[in-house]
Design a protein around this motif. Structure first.
Motif, PDB file in Angstrom:
ATOM      1  N   PHE A 265     -21.378  -6.505  33.083  1.00 56.72           N
ATOM      2  CA  PHE A 265     -20.679  -5.552  32.230  1.00 56.72           C
ATOM      3  C   PHE A 265     -19.228  -5.347  32.646  1.00 56.72           C
ATOM      4  CE2 PHE A 265     -19.323  -1.157  31.413  1.00 56.72           C
ATOM      5  CZ  PHE A 265     -19.292  -1.199  30.029  1.00 56.72           C
TER       6      PHE A 265
ATOM      7  N   TYR B  52     -27.607  -6.268  25.408  1.00 55.32           N
ATOM      8  CA  TYR B  52     -27.367  -5.655  26.720  1.00 55.32           C
ATOM      9  C   TYR B  52     -28.653  -5.646  27.526  1.00 55.32           C
ATOM     10  CZ  TYR B  52     -26.227  -2.057  30.212  1.00 55.32           C
ATOM     11  OH  TYR B  52     -26.029  -1.365  31.386  1.00 55.32           O
TER      12      TYR B  52
ATOM     13  N   LEU C 126     -20.219   1.347  24.972  1.00 53.23           N
ATOM     14  CA  LEU C 126     -21.149   1.203  26.088  1.00 53.23           C
ATOM     15  C   LEU C 126     -20.546   1.770  27.370  1.00 53.23           C
ATOM     16  CD1 LEU C 126     -23.851   0.246  27.134  1.00 53.23           C
ATOM     17  CD2 LEU C 126     -22.901  -2.059  27.373  1.00 53.23           C
TER      18      LEU C 126
ATOM     19  N   ARG D 200     -23.027   4.304  28.955  1.00 59.93           N
ATOM     20  CA  ARG D 200     -23.853   3.403  29.756  1.00 59.93           C
ATOM     21  C   ARG D 200     -24.885   4.138  30.604  1.00 59.93           C
ATOM     22  NH1 ARG D 200     -20.699   0.949  33.773  1.00 59.93           N
ATOM     23  NH2 ARG D 200     -21.829  -0.436  35.177  1.00 59.93           N
TER      24      ARG D 200
ATOM     25  N   ARG E  54     -28.815   3.304  30.158  1.00 57.52           N
ATOM     26  CA  ARG E  54     -29.623   2.761  31.267  1.00 57.52           C
ATOM     27  C   ARG E  54     -30.745   3.714  31.652  1.00 57.52           C
ATOM     28  NH1 ARG E  54     -26.648  -0.083  36.081  1.00 57.52           N
ATOM     29  NH2 ARG E  54     -28.571  -1.314  35.975  1.00 57.52           N
TER      30      ARG E  54
ATOM     31  N   ASP F  66     -27.601  -4.954  34.113  1.00 59.06           N
ATOM     32  CA  ASP F  66     -26.285  -4.451  33.714  1.00 59.06           C
ATOM     33  C   ASP F  66     -25.385  -5.610  33.283  1.00 59.06           C
ATOM     34  OD1 ASP F  66     -24.450  -2.424  33.162  1.00 59.06           O
ATOM     35  OD2 ASP F  66     -23.572  -2.490  35.172  1.00 59.06           O
TER      36      ASP F  66
END
Length: 205
Positions: free
Chosen positions: A169, A61, A193, A197, A201, A66
């Motif tokens: 994503f 990832y 995720l 997320r 992030r 993203d």
């Protein structure tokens, strides 16, 4: 809620175990009986067990962009059951040497996608098919820079022919919803995720 079943060492009586096939994988036949929920031992049963090395799956990832990195390769198990046996998947490999799961994740990312993983986030460990296999899967999220990722990779000596895809994503979620990303590890990782997320992030960017 009923009292949870807490079996002790005596809960399974393994009476016999024989190896029926030994190749890269192994197939054993077990004769056993086990304790019943209502007490006492059940009848003698026979079970075939697919003996596999434990596996590691990692979803690369890129938190800055993203985007996730998926791989595509031929899978014999999908022949005759899917529109195509070339499946979209996570980077994955078996723990068949004296390695930690994290080492396998980083090694396979290099071999299968030419990616350096700068961090690993453990997602979960699970049995994909405990009714007939003893394989346990270690699932990770791996931080990467997806800039320049792509191409065809894999080890020729292992018959690997792996194409790399860099996917936004939200597009990866759409692939899953449309049934084009239909293997358990990929679906588990993407769903995890989707739930985490914002936190990922925040920590990885």
């Amino acid at each position: 809620m009923t009292e949870p079943f807490k079996p002790g060492p005596e809960a399974v009586d393994l009476m016999a175990r024989e190896t029926c096939f030994q190749g890269f994988y192994r197939l054993d036949r077990l004769t056993l009986r086990h304790r019943l929920f209502e007490g006492g031992m059940g009848p003698v049963i026979n079970r075939e067990l697919f003996v596999r090395h434990d596996a590691v799956c990692v979803l690369p990832y890129d938190p800055q962009q993203d985007r996730v990195v998926l791989i595509e390769q031929f899978r014999v198990g999908a022949m005759g059951k899917s529109e195509t046996p070339w499946l979209l998947e996570l980077v994955a490999g078996l723990i068949d040497k004296d390695e930690e799961p994290e080492e396998v994740a980083r090694r396979e990312a290099l071999e299968e996608a030419d990616l350096q993983l700068t961090s690993l986030w453990p997602i979960t460990t699970y049995y994909p098919s405990p009714g007939g296999s003893n394989e346990r899967v270690h699932l990770f999220l791996g931080r990467c820079d997806s800039s320049g990722a792509g191409g065809v990779h894999g080890l020729a000596e292992e018959g690997e022919d792996i194409r790399v895809h860099v996917v936004p994503f939200e597009d990866a979620l759409a692939l899953m919803r449309d049934g084009r990303l239909d293997n358990a590890a990929s679906m588990l990782a993407l769903q995890w995720l989707a739930l985490n997320r914002t936190e990922v992030r925040g920590l990885w960017t």
